[in-house]
Write a protein that holds these residues in place. Structure first.
Motif, short mmCIF file in Angstrom:
data_model
loop_
_atom_site.label_atom_id
_atom_site.label_comp_id
_atom_site.label_asym_id
_atom_site.label_seq_id
_atom_site.Cartn_x
_atom_site.Cartn_y
_atom_site.Cartn_z
N ALA A 1 0.84 -1.21 0.00
CA ALA A 1 0.00 0.00 0.00
C ALA A 1 0.87 1.25 0.00
O ALA A 1 0.56 2.23 -0.68
N PHE A 2 1.97 1.23 0.75
CA PHE A 2 2.88 2.37 0.79
C PHE A 2 3.49 2.64 -0.58
O PHE A 2 3.51 3.78 -1.05
N VAL A 3 3.98 1.59 -1.23
CA VAL A 3 4.60 1.74 -2.54
C VAL A 3 3.58 2.25 -3.55
O VAL A 3 3.86 3.16 -4.34
N SER A 4 2.38 1.69 -3.53
CA SER A 4 1.33 2.12 -4.45
C SER A 4 0.96 3.59 -4.25
O SER A 4 0.84 4.35 -5.21
N THR A 5 0.82 4.00 -3.01
CA THR A 5 0.46 5.38 -2.71
C THR A 5 1.59 6.33 -3.09
O THR A 5 1.35 7.40 -3.66
N ALA A 6 2.82 5.95 -2.78
CA ALA A 6 3.97 6.80 -3.11
C ALA A 6 4.13 6.94 -4.62
O ALA A 6 4.44 8.02 -5.12
N PRO B 1 1.77 9.36 1.63
CA PRO B 1 1.62 8.02 2.22
C PRO B 1 1.61 8.02 3.74
O PRO B 1 2.08 7.08 4.38
N GLU B 2 1.07 9.06 4.35
CA GLU B 2 1.06 9.20 5.81
C GLU B 2 0.36 8.01 6.48
O GLU B 2 0.88 7.43 7.42
N LYS B 3 -0.80 7.64 5.97
CA LYS B 3 -1.57 6.54 6.56
C LYS B 3 -0.81 5.22 6.45
O LYS B 3 -0.70 4.47 7.42
N GLU B 4 -0.27 4.95 5.29
CA GLU B 4 0.42 3.68 5.06
C GLU B 4 1.71 3.60 5.87
O GLU B 4 2.06 2.55 6.40
N LEU B 5 2.41 4.71 5.99
CA LEU B 5 3.65 4.73 6.78
C LEU B 5 3.35 4.50 8.26
O LEU B 5 4.04 3.73 8.93
#
Length: 156
Positions: free
Chosen positions: A53-58, A64-68
Motif C-alpha cells: 500500500a505504501f509503494v502504491s500510494t507513493a 503516504p502518511e496513513k500507510e507509513l
C-alpha cells in the motif's frame, strides 16, 4: 514512565499466573509459543500489505502518511507479540488488526500533530494563524525576527 513499566510487569505476571492456574504450566508455555508463531505470521502478512500500500500510494504521488503509520504500528505490534506474555500479545494483536489499528493510527497522528505544533512554537516563538495568514508578534529589540515558513494548513 517507570510506573507504567512497573504496572505492565505486574499485569503480565498476573495474566501468566491466571492462565497457568487455569491450564497448567505446559498449557501456558504452549499458549505463549502459539501466540508468538501466530503473531509473527500475522505481522509478516500485514506488514507485506502495508508495504504494498505504501509503494502504491507513493508511486501515485499521494501522501503516504496513513500507510507509513500503519507500517510503524504493525512493526510495533510484531515486537509486542514476540515479547513473552499475554498482555503484550493482546496489545500486539490489536495493533495488527485493521479496525483497531485505525483507532491507534488516529490517536498517534493526533498526538504527533500536537507535539509538532508545540515544538514549532517553542523553536519559533508563539505564532497565530488568522484566515490562512501567519501573524507573528513583534520581536523584542534584543531578538532578531523569526523566519516565516511558508506552507499549507491541512485540516482533516
Amino acid at each position: 514512565m517507570a510506573v507504567v513499566f512497573l504496572l505492565y510487569v505486574i499485569a503480565e505476571f498476573a495474566a501468566i499466573w491466571a492462565v497457568g492456574s487455569a491450564v497448567g504450566v505446559l498449557g501456558t508455555i504452549a499458549l505463549l509459543l502459539v501466540g508468538a508463531f501466530v503473531g509473527s505470521w500475522l505481522a509478516r502478512r500485514e506488514g507485506g500489505k502495508a508495504m504494498r500500500a505504501f509503494v502504491s500510494t507513493a508511486q501515485s504521488g499521494r501522501n503516504p502518511e496513513k500507510e507509513l503509520t500503519d507500517g510503524m504500528l504493525i512493526a510495533l505490534g510484531g515486537v509486542l507479540i514476540m515479547i513473552p506474555g499475554f498482555v503484550s500479545d493482546v496489545v500486539g494483536l490489536l495493533l495488527m488488526l485493521p479496525p483497531s489499528r485505525a483507532v491507534a493510527r488516529r490517536l498517534w497522528l493526533r498526538r504527533a500533530e500536537k507535539r509538532a505544533v508545540r515544538y514549532a512554537n517553542r523553536a519559533r516563538g508563539p505564532v497565530m494563524v488568522v484566515d490562512s495568514e501567519i501573524v507573528e508578534p513583534e520581536p523584542r529589540p534584543s531578538e532578531k525576527p523569526h523566519p516565516v515558513i511558508e506552507g499549507r494548513i491541512i485540516e482533516g
